[in-house]
Design a protein around this motif. Structure first.
Motif, PDB file in Angstrom:
ATOM      1  N   PHE A   1       0.850  -1.185   0.000  1.00 28.03           N
ATOM      2  CA  PHE A   1       0.000   0.000   0.000  1.00 28.03           C
ATOM      3  C   PHE A   1       0.891   1.242   0.000  1.00 28.03           C
ATOM      4  N   ASN A   2       0.395   2.309  -0.599  1.00 28.82           N
ATOM      5  CA  ASN A   2       1.152   3.560  -0.574  1.00 28.82           C
ATOM      6  C   ASN A   2       0.907   4.273   0.762  1.00 28.82           C
ATOM      7  N   PRO A   3       1.699   5.293   1.072  1.00 26.83           N
ATOM      8  CA  PRO A   3       1.566   5.973   2.374  1.00 26.83           C
ATOM      9  C   PRO A   3       0.167   6.527   2.642  1.00 26.83           C
ATOM     10  N   ALA A   4      -0.488   7.089   1.616  1.00 30.64           N
ATOM     11  CA  ALA A   4      -1.831   7.645   1.810  1.00 30.64           C
ATOM     12  C   ALA A   4      -2.822   6.549   2.178  1.00 30.64           C
ATOM     13  N   GLN A   5      -2.696   5.395   1.542  1.00 29.29           N
ATOM     14  CA  GLN A   5      -3.575   4.263   1.859  1.00 29.29           C
ATOM     15  C   GLN A   5      -3.306   3.764   3.271  1.00 29.29           C
ATOM     16  N   LEU A   6      -2.024   3.647   3.612  1.00 31.20           N
ATOM     17  CA  LEU A   6      -1.662   3.142   4.937  1.00 31.20           C
ATOM     18  C   LEU A   6      -2.157   4.056   6.058  1.00 31.20           C
ATOM     19  N   SER A   7      -2.173   5.363   5.811  1.00 33.47           N
ATOM     20  CA  SER A   7      -2.628   6.289   6.848  1.00 33.47           C
ATOM     21  C   SER A   7      -4.092   6.050   7.192  1.00 33.47           C
ATOM     22  N   ILE A   8      -4.879   5.639   6.204  1.00 33.70           N
ATOM     23  CA  ILE A   8      -6.299   5.343   6.435  1.00 33.70           C
ATOM     24  C   ILE A   8      -6.462   3.933   7.001  1.00 33.70           C
ATOM     25  N   ILE A   9      -5.771   2.977   6.389  1.00 32.47           N
ATOM     26  CA  ILE A   9      -5.878   1.589   6.837  1.00 32.47           C
ATOM     27  C   ILE A   9      -5.404   1.434   8.283  1.00 32.47           C
ATOM     28  N   ASN A  10      -4.339   2.114   8.642  1.00 34.66           N
ATOM     29  CA  ASN A  10      -3.765   1.977   9.991  1.00 34.66           C
ATOM     30  C   ASN A  10      -4.568   2.724  11.058  1.00 34.66           C
ATOM     31  N   SER A  11      -5.565   3.481  10.643  1.00 36.76           N
ATOM     32  CA  SER A  11      -6.401   4.180  11.628  1.00 36.76           C
ATOM     33  C   SER A  11      -7.554   3.305  12.119  1.00 36.76           C
ATOM     34  N   ARG A  12      -7.619   2.060  11.641  1.00 33.22           N
ATOM     35  CA  ARG A  12      -8.691   1.140  12.026  1.00 33.22           C
ATOM     36  C   ARG A  12      -8.554   0.747  13.500  1.00 33.22           C
ATOM     37  N   HIS A  13      -9.639   0.242  14.069  1.00 28.28           N
ATOM     38  CA  HIS A  13      -9.640  -0.165  15.475  1.00 28.28           C
ATOM     39  C   HIS A  13      -9.852  -1.668  15.633  1.00 28.28           C
ATOM     40  N   SER A  14      -9.580  -2.406  14.587  1.00 26.10           N
ATOM     41  CA  SER A  14      -9.718  -3.861  14.647  1.00 26.10           C
ATOM     42  C   SER A  14      -8.579  -4.491  13.858  1.00 26.10           C
ATOM     43  N   HIS A  15      -8.462  -5.792  13.965  1.00 18.38           N
ATOM     44  CA  HIS A  15      -7.395  -6.488  13.243  1.00 18.38           C
ATOM     45  C   HIS A  15      -7.572  -6.338  11.739  1.00 18.38           C
ATOM     46  N   TYR A  16      -8.821  -6.364  11.277  1.00 18.73           N
ATOM     47  CA  TYR A  16      -9.118  -6.288   9.848  1.00 18.73           C
ATOM     48  C   TYR A  16      -9.471  -4.863   9.425  1.00 18.73           C
ATOM     49  N   PHE A  17      -9.200  -4.586   8.155  1.00 21.06           N
ATOM     50  CA  PHE A  17      -9.621  -3.319   7.563  1.00 21.06           C
ATOM     51  C   PHE A  17     -10.892  -3.580   6.749  1.00 21.06           C
ATOM     52  N   TYR A  18     -11.924  -2.789   6.995  1.00 24.77           N
ATOM     53  CA  TYR A  18     -13.195  -2.923   6.305  1.00 24.77           C
ATOM     54  C   TYR A  18     -13.335  -1.773   5.287  1.00 24.77           C
ATOM     55  N   PRO A  19     -13.260  -2.052   3.995  1.00 27.94           N
ATOM     56  CA  PRO A  19     -13.407  -0.988   2.995  1.00 27.94           C
ATOM     57  C   PRO A  19     -14.733  -0.244   3.163  1.00 27.94           C
ATOM     58  N   ALA A  20     -14.723   1.027   2.809  1.00 29.07           N
ATOM     59  CA  ALA A  20     -15.891   1.883   3.036  1.00 29.07           C
ATOM     60  C   ALA A  20     -17.053   1.573   2.099  1.00 29.07           C
ATOM     61  N   LYS A  21     -16.747   1.149   0.863  1.00 26.06           N
ATOM     62  CA  LYS A  21     -17.799   0.897  -0.135  1.00 26.06           C
ATOM     63  C   LYS A  21     -17.602  -0.485  -0.751  1.00 26.06           C
ATOM     64  N   VAL A  22     -18.619  -0.916  -1.492  1.00 24.50           N
ATOM     65  CA  VAL A  22     -18.537  -2.220  -2.165  1.00 24.50           C
ATOM     66  C   VAL A  22     -17.887  -2.084  -3.529  1.00 24.50           C
ATOM     67  N   GLU A  23     -18.375  -1.133  -4.337  1.00 25.35           N
ATOM     68  CA  GLU A  23     -17.911  -0.993  -5.708  1.00 25.35           C
ATOM     69  C   GLU A  23     -17.391   0.417  -5.970  1.00 25.35           C
ATOM     70  N   TYR A  24     -16.640   0.527  -7.038  1.00 23.74           N
ATOM     71  CA  TYR A  24     -16.052   1.810  -7.464  1.00 23.74           C
ATOM     72  C   TYR A  24     -17.116   2.880  -7.642  1.00 23.74           C
ATOM     73  N   LEU A  25     -18.218   2.529  -8.296  1.00 21.02           N
ATOM     74  CA  LEU A  25     -19.261   3.508  -8.582  1.00 21.02           C
ATOM     75  C   LEU A  25     -20.224   3.728  -7.422  1.00 21.02           C
ATOM     76  N   ASP A  26     -19.913   3.171  -6.262  1.00 24.33           N
ATOM     77  CA  ASP A  26     -20.675   3.521  -5.063  1.00 24.33           C
ATOM     78  C   ASP A  26     -20.292   4.916  -4.578  1.00 24.33           C
ATOM     79  N   TYR A  27     -19.171   5.428  -5.068  1.00 22.99           N
ATOM     80  CA  TYR A  27     -18.762   6.794  -4.759  1.00 22.99           C
ATOM     81  C   TYR A  27     -19.371   7.749  -5.784  1.00 22.99           C
ATOM     82  N   ASN A  28     -20.024   8.794  -5.321  1.00 25.49           N
ATOM     83  CA  ASN A  28     -20.632   9.774  -6.212  1.00 25.49           C
ATOM     84  C   ASN A  28     -19.593  10.445  -7.103  1.00 25.49           C
ATOM     85  N   ILE A  29     -18.431  10.752  -6.540  1.00 23.71           N
ATOM     86  CA  ILE A  29     -17.398  11.429  -7.318  1.00 23.71           C
ATOM     87  C   ILE A  29     -16.938  10.560  -8.482  1.00 23.71           C
ATOM     88  N   ASN A  30     -16.908   9.243  -8.306  1.00 24.96           N
ATOM     89  CA  ASN A  30     -16.488   8.364  -9.389  1.00 24.96           C
ATOM     90  C   ASN A  30     -17.531   8.302 -10.499  1.00 24.96           C
TER      91      ASN A  30
END
Length: 322
Positions: free
Chosen positions: A56-85
């Motif tokens: 992972f790049n540093p920007a990704q790691l900064s978000i992933i490492n802010s989790r409070h559990s052993h696993y990282f849970y992605p925010a959305k299911v698909e790419y187009l679940d984001y309005n900006i996309n």
């Protein structure tokens, strides 16, 4: 304690998968499926994933490492679940249509118009008959070439302006259509849509008119309204805000508005890129979406390379029966 226990259980699982060479199990790569067929989700073991799939790049790691559990849970299911996309992909499609279709079409239509051959005094029938002298026929040649050149350029201008106008109509319509779709998708009543429904629905910051890239979205609409309505009021509005896009000749009622706009590829791309940036601002403010994060923080981003790897193991030569 739960995090340590999950980590211990994962280590034991990976040992078992390694021993049995179960490389077709997504868990082998640190990707765990949960939920049901109707709503399947994934959770990621970042350490295992980086070991087996990629860093992972540093920007990704900064978000992933802010989790409070052993696993990282992605925010959305698909790419187009984001309005900006959704906005980004639509504008990318419009750019592709410009590059692959309209840009070449305009060039070909210009080349289709035959450039008039320059005449010389000897082409004057009256000179050959002795009716006029050489000086008179020279003046005839100059005036004839000038008229032919003006006619040629006028025909080119009409064709180019018309094609640019057609593309611009379609471009603005598609941007408005996807805007209505996104607003409706997020609960906004857009039964009677106008730009106010977009600009005034800008969250805590009040109005989208204050956005850095508002100018490009507004300019798109001002040009669109002018070439769509051919009216003095839309001309005056465009002239007061963006006079640089208009030719010097004053617009008169009854003439085609598109012939008064300085269409160019630079204008098309400037407005598309500007609108893309405007929607990034909008989605950040209204939907709290970050464009860079929206490119990766969803389930399929993590699952696809794993599925590709498993497919390669199952069918290394790409010889699937279908």
């Amino acid at each position: 304690m739960k995090k340590r226990k999950a980590n211990y259980n994962s280590v034991q699982l990976y040992k078992k998968l390694e021993v049995n060479a179960q490389c077709e199990d997504t868990r082998y790569y640190g990707v765990f499926l949960y939920g049901n067929k109707k709503q399947r989700r994934v959770k990621i073991d970042p350490i295992r994933y980086q070991k087996k799939v990629g860093k992972f790049n540093p920007a990704q790691l900064s978000i992933i490492n802010s989790r409070h559990s052993h696993y990282f849970y992605p925010a959305k299911v698909e790419y187009l679940d984001y309005n900006i996309n959704i906005f980004f992909e639509k504008i990318k499609d419009i750019k592709a249509e410009w590059d692959n279709t309209y840009k070449g079409l305009i060039q070909r239509e210009q080349e289709r118009v035959i450039k008039p051959k320059k005449v010389v005094p000897a082409d004057d029938y009256n000179l050959m008959c002795g009716i006029t002298d050489y000086d008179e026929s020279s003046m005839w040649a100059v005036m004839t070439n000038l008229r032919n050149e003006i006619k040629y350029k006028d025909e080119i201008y009409k064709i180019v302006s018309s094609l640019y106008s057609q593309f611009f109509h379609q471009m603005a319509s598609r941007i408005e259509a996807i805007t209505i779709y996104v607003l409706s998708k997020n609960g906004k009543n857009v039964e009677h849509f106008d730009r106010t429904a977009l600009y005034d629905y800008a969250g805590e910051q009040g109005t989208a008119r204050d956005f850095l890239n508002y100018k490009y979205h507004d300019e798109l609409y001002c040009i669109w309204h002018f070439i769509k309505h051919n009216s003095i009021s839309t001309y005056e509005k465009l002239k007061s805000k963006y006079p640089e896009v208009l030719v010097d000749d004053e617009f008169k009622q009854g003439y085609m508005a598109y012939s008064y706009v300085k269409f160019s590829e630079d204008l098309i791309l400037e407005l598309l890129n500007g609108c893309s940036e405007f929607f990034k601002e909008y989605c950040s403010c209204v939907y709290h979406e970050n464009f860079d994060e929206a490119q990766w923080n969803y389930d399929d981003y993590f699952l696809k390379p794993v599925d590709d790897e498993i497919q390669m193991l199952r069918d290394p030569f790409g010889l699937s029966y279908y």
